[in-house]
Design a protein around this motif. Structure first.
Motif, mmCIF file in Angstrom:
data_model
loop_
_atom_site.group_PDB
_atom_site.id
_atom_site.type_symbol
_atom_site.label_atom_id
_atom_site.label_comp_id
_atom_site.label_asym_id
_atom_site.label_seq_id
_atom_site.Cartn_x
_atom_site.Cartn_y
_atom_site.Cartn_z
ATOM 1 N N ARG A 130 0.831 -1.195 0.000
ATOM 2 C CA ARG A 130 0.000 0.000 0.000
ATOM 3 C C ARG A 130 0.871 1.253 0.000
ATOM 4 O O ARG A 130 1.996 1.240 0.505
ATOM 5 C CB ARG A 130 -0.913 0.011 1.226
ATOM 6 C CG ARG A 130 -1.924 -1.124 1.264
ATOM 7 C CD ARG A 130 -2.652 -1.164 2.589
ATOM 8 N NE ARG A 130 -1.728 -1.413 3.692
ATOM 9 C CZ ARG A 130 -2.030 -1.263 4.981
ATOM 10 N NH1 ARG A 130 -3.243 -0.851 5.316
ATOM 11 N NH2 ARG A 130 -1.154 -1.535 5.912
ATOM 12 N N ARG B 162 0.060 3.289 -7.361
ATOM 13 C CA ARG B 162 -1.192 3.268 -6.613
ATOM 14 C C ARG B 162 -1.124 4.313 -5.502
ATOM 15 O O ARG B 162 -0.055 4.814 -5.169
ATOM 16 C CB ARG B 162 -1.436 1.896 -5.990
ATOM 17 C CG ARG B 162 -0.340 1.480 -5.015
ATOM 18 C CD ARG B 162 -0.442 0.026 -4.604
ATOM 19 N NE ARG B 162 -1.641 -0.232 -3.794
ATOM 20 C CZ ARG B 162 -2.018 -1.450 -3.436
ATOM 21 N NH1 ARG B 162 -1.312 -2.506 -3.800
ATOM 22 N NH2 ARG B 162 -3.105 -1.625 -2.685
ATOM 23 N N ASP C 266 -3.238 4.546 -1.744
ATOM 24 C CA ASP C 266 -4.286 3.977 -0.898
ATOM 25 C C ASP C 266 -4.724 4.914 0.222
ATOM 26 O O ASP C 266 -5.772 4.697 0.823
ATOM 27 C CB ASP C 266 -3.785 2.673 -0.280
ATOM 28 C CG ASP C 266 -3.365 1.673 -1.331
ATOM 29 O OD1 ASP C 266 -4.223 0.915 -1.804
ATOM 30 O OD2 ASP C 266 -2.175 1.670 -1.697
ATOM 31 N N SER D 44 -9.576 -0.658 -7.036
ATOM 32 C CA SER D 44 -8.797 -1.202 -5.926
ATOM 33 C C SER D 44 -9.575 -2.329 -5.269
ATOM 34 O O SER D 44 -10.800 -2.229 -5.098
ATOM 35 C CB SER D 44 -8.492 -0.114 -4.894
ATOM 36 O OG SER D 44 -7.867 -0.659 -3.745
ATOM 37 N N ARG E 16 -9.753 2.281 0.731
ATOM 38 C CA ARG E 16 -8.775 3.358 0.773
ATOM 39 C C ARG E 16 -9.251 4.428 1.750
ATOM 40 O O ARG E 16 -10.382 4.380 2.212
ATOM 41 C CB ARG E 16 -8.537 3.911 -0.634
ATOM 42 C CG ARG E 16 -7.798 2.909 -1.516
ATOM 43 C CD ARG E 16 -7.749 3.323 -2.961
ATOM 44 N NE ARG E 16 -9.055 3.191 -3.600
ATOM 45 C CZ ARG E 16 -9.253 3.357 -4.914
ATOM 46 N NH1 ARG E 16 -8.238 3.663 -5.695
ATOM 47 N NH2 ARG E 16 -10.451 3.228 -5.441
#
Length: 257
Positions: free
Chosen positions: A7, A83, A85, A136, A140
């Protein structure tokens, strides 16, 4: 380098004491870090230190109030590890001069509102849009750091700061409502008296308040305690508690008799 399943979190104001503690706490909890601050040199120093300790870090200096560069910054933050998160809205400025609300200047008011409210609102908007466009498998989060002095207390010598933070606090309800269906949880953390650069000019007066019983815990808070709260909220384990406010203030908000 981050692992493929690791993450990633974006922490603003990461060169400061509180932001640095939050970043370290998230790294210890397994997050790769995208860190930003207006102070590029200080940011790069702390980012290099965290890398030497084994964290995956990308430092991207940025002025949060720069509307024209915001979208590019957010894209760079997502691209750093593929990404994002968690967003931690921690950056903030204090008043230009502590004093009577009757003496607040337009410059100080606009500075507090511009950075502490407006810039964070639009960064949240930009990050949330990008999160929605990026599928995802897990939840998040967006965690916003405000202050104990937005609801239960009045900071009489910090009016413009508290007013801006109160707006930030209220916006949490709107973000939480809109983003819950998108799998994005929104939280607020309200620190009490923390020893940081921002409070360094008021150490003596705050010491006196603590000694006088103003804080039931009887001491200053530690930035690491805020970091622990942020890491817990960023974990995704509170999936049915969006919109909550966590007080890290040693009971400072309570009126005792």
């Amino acid at each position: 380098m981050a692992r493929g399943d690791q993450r990633a979190a974006l922490v603003t104001g990461a060169a400061g004491g509180l932001g640095g503690a939050i970043a370290r706490g998230l790294a210890a909890d397994g997050f790769a870090l995208v860190v930003t601050d207006l102070r590029a040199d200080d940011l790069n120093v702390v980012a290099s230190e965290w890398e030497r300790q084994g964290a995956s870090v990308r430092a991207i200096p940025f002025d949060l109030s720069d509307d024209r560069a915001r979208e590019g910054f957010v894209e760079a933050a997502f691209d750093a590890f593929g990404r994002l998160d968690c967003l931690v809205n921690n950056a903030g400025v204090s008043v230009l001069s502590r004093g009577d609300i009757l003496d607040v200047t337009p410059e100080s008011f606009d500075r507090c509102v511009g950075v502490n409210l407006r810039a964070q609102f639009f960064l949240t908007q930009s990050v949330a849009r990008r999160m929605i466009r990026t599928p995802s498998a897990g939840r998040r989060s967006i965690v916003t750091v405000s202050t104990v002095a937005v609801d239960h207390l009045v900071g009489t010598r910090l009016a413009e700061y508290c007013i801006a933070k109160a707006g930030l606090s209220h916006s949490l309800r709107h973000w939480a409502t809109r983003l819950a269906p998108e799998g994005i949880d929104c939280f607020e953390v309200r620190p009490g008296m923390m020893k940081t650069d921002m409070t360094s000019t008021s150490t003596a007066s705050y010491d006196a308040l603590i000694q006088g019983g103003f804080v039931p815990a009887g001491r200053w808070g530690h930035t690491e305690e805020v970091a622990q709260a942020v890491a817990m909220l960023a974990s995704g384990r509170l999936s049915y508690s969006t919109g909550q406010t966590i007080h890290v203030d040693g009971g400072m908000r309570f009126k005792t008799f």
